[in-house]
Motif scaffolding. Structure first.
Motif, PDB file in Angstrom:
ATOM      1  N   MET A  33     -25.702  15.799  -2.909  1.00 12.94           N
ATOM      2  CA  MET A  33     -26.070  14.633  -3.711  1.00 12.94           C
ATOM      3  C   MET A  33     -26.570  15.043  -5.079  1.00 12.94           C
ATOM      4  N   ARG A  34     -26.224  14.208  -6.060  1.00  6.49           N
ATOM      5  CA  ARG A  34     -26.673  14.399  -7.439  1.00  6.49           C
ATOM      6  C   ARG A  34     -26.549  13.065  -8.135  1.00  6.49           C
ATOM      7  N   GLY A  35     -27.629  12.636  -8.773  1.00  4.59           N
ATOM      8  CA  GLY A  35     -27.608  11.335  -9.446  1.00  4.59           C
ATOM      9  C   GLY A  35     -27.330  10.233  -8.439  1.00  4.59           C
ATOM     10  N   PRO A  36     -26.457   9.299  -8.791  1.00  7.53           N
ATOM     11  CA  PRO A  36     -26.199   8.184  -7.881  1.00  7.53           C
ATOM     12  C   PRO A  36     -25.157   8.497  -6.808  1.00  7.53           C
ATOM     13  N   PHE A  37     -24.609   9.716  -6.825  1.00 10.70           N
ATOM     14  CA  PHE A  37     -23.507  10.026  -5.919  1.00 10.70           C
ATOM     15  C   PHE A  37     -23.967  10.859  -4.726  1.00 10.70           C
ATOM     16  N   VAL A  38     -23.452  10.521  -3.561  1.00 12.42           N
ATOM     17  CA  VAL A  38     -23.691  11.285  -2.340  1.00 12.42           C
ATOM     18  C   VAL A  38     -22.324  11.547  -1.720  1.00 12.42           C
ATOM     19  N   MET A  39     -21.994  12.810  -1.574  1.00 11.56           N
ATOM     20  CA  MET A  39     -20.703  13.204  -1.025  1.00 11.56           C
ATOM     21  C   MET A  39     -20.942  14.287   0.029  1.00 11.56           C
ATOM     22  N   ASN A  40     -19.872  14.916   0.507  1.00 10.35           N
ATOM     23  CA  ASN A  40     -19.999  15.974   1.495  1.00 10.35           C
ATOM     24  C   ASN A  40     -19.997  17.372   0.893  1.00 10.35           C
ATOM     25  N   THR A  41     -19.380  17.553  -0.277  1.00 15.48           N
ATOM     26  CA  THR A  41     -19.294  18.891  -0.867  1.00 15.48           C
ATOM     27  C   THR A  41     -19.570  18.815  -2.375  1.00 15.48           C
ATOM     28  N   PRO A  42     -19.978  19.932  -2.965  1.00 16.43           N
ATOM     29  CA  PRO A  42     -20.150  19.961  -4.421  1.00 16.43           C
ATOM     30  C   PRO A  42     -18.851  19.621  -5.166  1.00 16.43           C
ATOM     31  N   GLU A  43     -17.715  20.025  -4.612  1.00 17.43           N
ATOM     32  CA  GLU A  43     -16.435  19.723  -5.251  1.00 17.43           C
ATOM     33  C   GLU A  43     -16.186  18.208  -5.275  1.00 17.43           C
ATOM     34  N   GLU A  44     -16.539  17.527  -4.209  1.00 22.46           N
ATOM     35  CA  GLU A  44     -16.396  16.069  -4.179  1.00 22.46           C
ATOM     36  C   GLU A  44     -17.324  15.411  -5.198  1.00 22.46           C
ATOM     37  N   LEU A  45     -18.517  15.985  -5.386  1.00 25.65           N
ATOM     38  CA  LEU A  45     -19.434  15.472  -6.417  1.00 25.65           C
ATOM     39  C   LEU A  45     -18.814  15.627  -7.801  1.00 25.65           C
ATOM     40  N   GLN A  46     -18.238  16.789  -8.081  1.00 30.41           N
ATOM     41  CA  GLN A  46     -17.597  17.008  -9.377  1.00 30.41           C
ATOM     42  C   GLN A  46     -16.489  15.990  -9.610  1.00 30.41           C
ATOM     43  N   GLN A  47     -15.705  15.711  -8.579  1.00 31.73           N
ATOM     44  CA  GLN A  47     -14.624  14.731  -8.705  1.00 31.73           C
ATOM     45  C   GLN A  47     -15.184  13.327  -8.939  1.00 31.73           C
ATOM     46  N   ALA A  48     -16.266  12.980  -8.258  1.00 34.86           N
ATOM     47  CA  ALA A  48     -16.882  11.662  -8.449  1.00 34.86           C
ATOM     48  C   ALA A  48     -17.359  11.496  -9.890  1.00 34.86           C
ATOM     49  N   ALA A  50     -16.212  13.131 -12.518  1.00 36.75           N
ATOM     50  CA  ALA A  50     -15.016  13.080 -13.371  1.00 36.75           C
ATOM     51  C   ALA A  50     -14.384  11.689 -13.320  1.00 36.75           C
ATOM     52  N   ASP A  51     -14.290  11.110 -12.126  1.00 32.22           N
ATOM     53  CA  ASP A  51     -13.744   9.754 -11.983  1.00 32.22           C
ATOM     54  C   ASP A  51     -14.606   8.738 -12.731  1.00 32.22           C
ATOM     55  N   PHE A  52     -15.920   8.893 -12.624  1.00 34.26           N
ATOM     56  CA  PHE A  52     -16.833   7.977 -13.313  1.00 34.26           C
ATOM     57  C   PHE A  52     -16.654   8.069 -14.828  1.00 34.26           C
ATOM     58  N   ARG A  53     -16.628   9.297 -15.350  1.00 34.23           N
ATOM     59  CA  ARG A  53     -16.470   9.484 -16.794  1.00 34.23           C
ATOM     60  C   ARG A  53     -15.123   8.957 -17.291  1.00 34.23           C
ATOM     61  N   ALA A  54     -14.112   9.021 -16.454  1.00 32.41           N
ATOM     62  CA  ALA A  54     -12.769   8.553 -16.833  1.00 32.41           C
ATOM     63  C   ALA A  54     -12.592   7.048 -16.638  1.00 32.41           C
ATOM     64  N   GLY A  55     -13.647   6.368 -16.168  1.00 33.29           N
ATOM     65  CA  GLY A  55     -13.574   4.920 -15.997  1.00 33.29           C
ATOM     66  C   GLY A  55     -12.794   4.473 -14.775  1.00 33.29           C
ATOM     67  N   ARG A  56     -12.664   5.341 -13.792  1.00 35.13           N
ATOM     68  CA  ARG A  56     -11.893   4.986 -12.600  1.00 35.13           C
ATOM     69  C   ARG A  56     -12.722   4.287 -11.534  1.00 35.13           C
ATOM     70  N   PHE A  57     -14.000   4.004 -11.804  1.00 39.88           N
ATOM     71  CA  PHE A  57     -14.818   3.253 -10.850  1.00 39.88           C
ATOM     72  C   PHE A  57     -14.771   1.782 -11.228  1.00 39.88           C
TER      73      PHE A  57
END
Length: 62
Positions: A33-48, A50-57
């Motif tokens: 977990m980091r910030g508002p995101f909770v995932m299973n792996t650090p790689e999934e956090l990085q993708q979350a 990246a998706d947020f910054r790219a406006g994909r949420f």
């Protein structure tokens, strides 16, 4: 604050507060977990992020 053996906990507030208490069985999954995101792996956090910054949420429809 939390005791996983008997489920008991205590809470103290310095002013009026509203508390929501939820319970569930442990998932037995890794947690990253980091910030508002909770995932299973650090790689999934990085993708979350990246998706947020790219406006994909998008907001979830009520």
């Amino acid at each position: 604050m939390r005791n996983r053996t008997d489920g008991a906990f205590s809470l103290e507030a310095e002013s009026d507060a509203t508390v929501l208490v939820l319970s569930g069985a442990p998932l037995g999954e890794p947690v990253a977990m980091r910030g508002p995101f909770v995932m299973n792996t650090p790689e999934e956090l990085q993708q979350a992020f990246a998706d947020f910054r790219a406006g994909r949420f998008r907001p979830i429809a009520a």
